[in-house]
Design a protein around this motif. Structure first.
Motif, PDB file in Angstrom:
ATOM      1  N   ARG A   1       0.983  -1.259  -0.004  1.00 43.65           N
ATOM      2  CA  ARG A   1       0.067  -0.137   0.040  1.00 43.65           C
ATOM      3  C   ARG A   1       1.069   1.132  -0.022  1.00 43.65           C
ATOM      4  O   ARG A   1       1.739   1.273   0.856  1.00 43.65           O
TER       5      ARG A   1
ATOM      6  N   ASP B   1       0.271   4.099   1.135  1.00 43.96           N
ATOM      7  CA  ASP B   1       0.405   5.280   2.432  1.00 43.96           C
ATOM      8  C   ASP B   1       1.458   4.356   3.387  1.00 43.96           C
ATOM      9  O   ASP B   1       1.925   5.049   4.014  1.00 43.96           O
TER      10      ASP B   1
ATOM     11  N   THR C   1       1.352  -3.856   5.512  1.00 41.44           N
ATOM     12  CA  THR C   1       0.284  -4.081   4.626  1.00 41.44           C
ATOM     13  C   THR C   1      -0.858  -5.296   4.953  1.00 41.44           C
ATOM     14  O   THR C   1      -1.978  -5.221   5.073  1.00 41.44           O
TER      15      THR C   1
ATOM     16  N   GLU D   1      -7.096   2.892   3.518  1.00 44.16           N
ATOM     17  CA  GLU D   1      -5.824   3.477   2.943  1.00 44.16           C
ATOM     18  C   GLU D   1      -6.088   4.937   2.954  1.00 44.16           C
ATOM     19  O   GLU D   1      -7.130   5.569   2.560  1.00 44.16           O
TER      20      GLU D   1
END
Length: 201
Positions: free
Chosen positions: A69, A71, A183, A193
């Motif tokens: 991910r 972020d 993640t 997210e």
């Protein structure tokens, strides 16, 4: 000395393999999707011997992965660059035993090494991501816990500096596995997210 380097590097690869396998199982994702992008970061770490100096390249490599991910990459990679120094710690533990055997004729007792490893794990969290940062942060442990004198400390610093580039490369590459675990944790706990627009505004 070169045989010792080879042994340490094999240890690095064994640890990275284990770390990525565990991350893949936990996140239920293919860890090779992360590892295959880390070539430039590994080479940069070998050249700079600094996790901090490699940070920009490591971020770029991690963002190429389809299973991480975005972020969590932006959060995890900078964090782990400062607190996750597995390659440096593995190397230091091995080399203090080698130096002790060479100079003092014996490897430290098991209890002493366990205490050293526990304290080194704490000290490494605060070690700077710069060349030789881990061993410099732990000089007090080397002299007080292991009882190294000036000669042993000097030899330890010299040997560590010779291979620090590969320890740093292990540190940086391992950050991808920890981000994969992050993640997986976010997926298991349904953590939404964070989009870039949410951060900026």
């Amino acid at each position: 000395v070169f045989i010792k380097f080879v042994i340490v590097m094999i240890g690095h690869y064994i640890w990275l393999t284990l770390l990525y396998l565990l991350a893949g199982v936990y996140a239920k994702a293919n860890p090779m999707d992360v590892v295959k992008n880390y070539g430039p970061a590994y080479i940069t770490a070998v050249g700079t011997m600094s996790s901090a100096a490699t940070l920009a390249v490591a971020l770029k490599c991690a963002l190429k992965s389809t299973v991480l991910r975005k972020d969590l990459v932006n959060f995890g990679i900078p964090l782990f660059a400062n607190i996750h120094l597995c390659g440096s710690v593995l190397t230091e533990v091995f080399f203090v035993m080698v130096v002790s055997q060479v100079l003092y004729g014996t490897i430290p007792a098991v209890g002493t090494m366990v205490l050293f490893c526990l304290l080194l794990g704490i000290f490494a969290i605060g070690a700077p991501g710069v060349p030789g940062g881990t061993v410099m942060a732990s000089l007090g442990l080397i002299t007080s816990v292991l009882g190294f004198d000036a000669t042993g400390t000097a030899l330890m610093l010299t040997i560590f500096a010779l291979q620090d580039s590969f320890g740093t490369a292990c540190n940086v590459t391992g950050d991808g596995a920890l981000t994969l675990m992050l993640t997986g944790y976010a997926k298991k706990h349904n953590i939404e997210e964070v989009k870039e627009v949410d951060v900026l505004y």
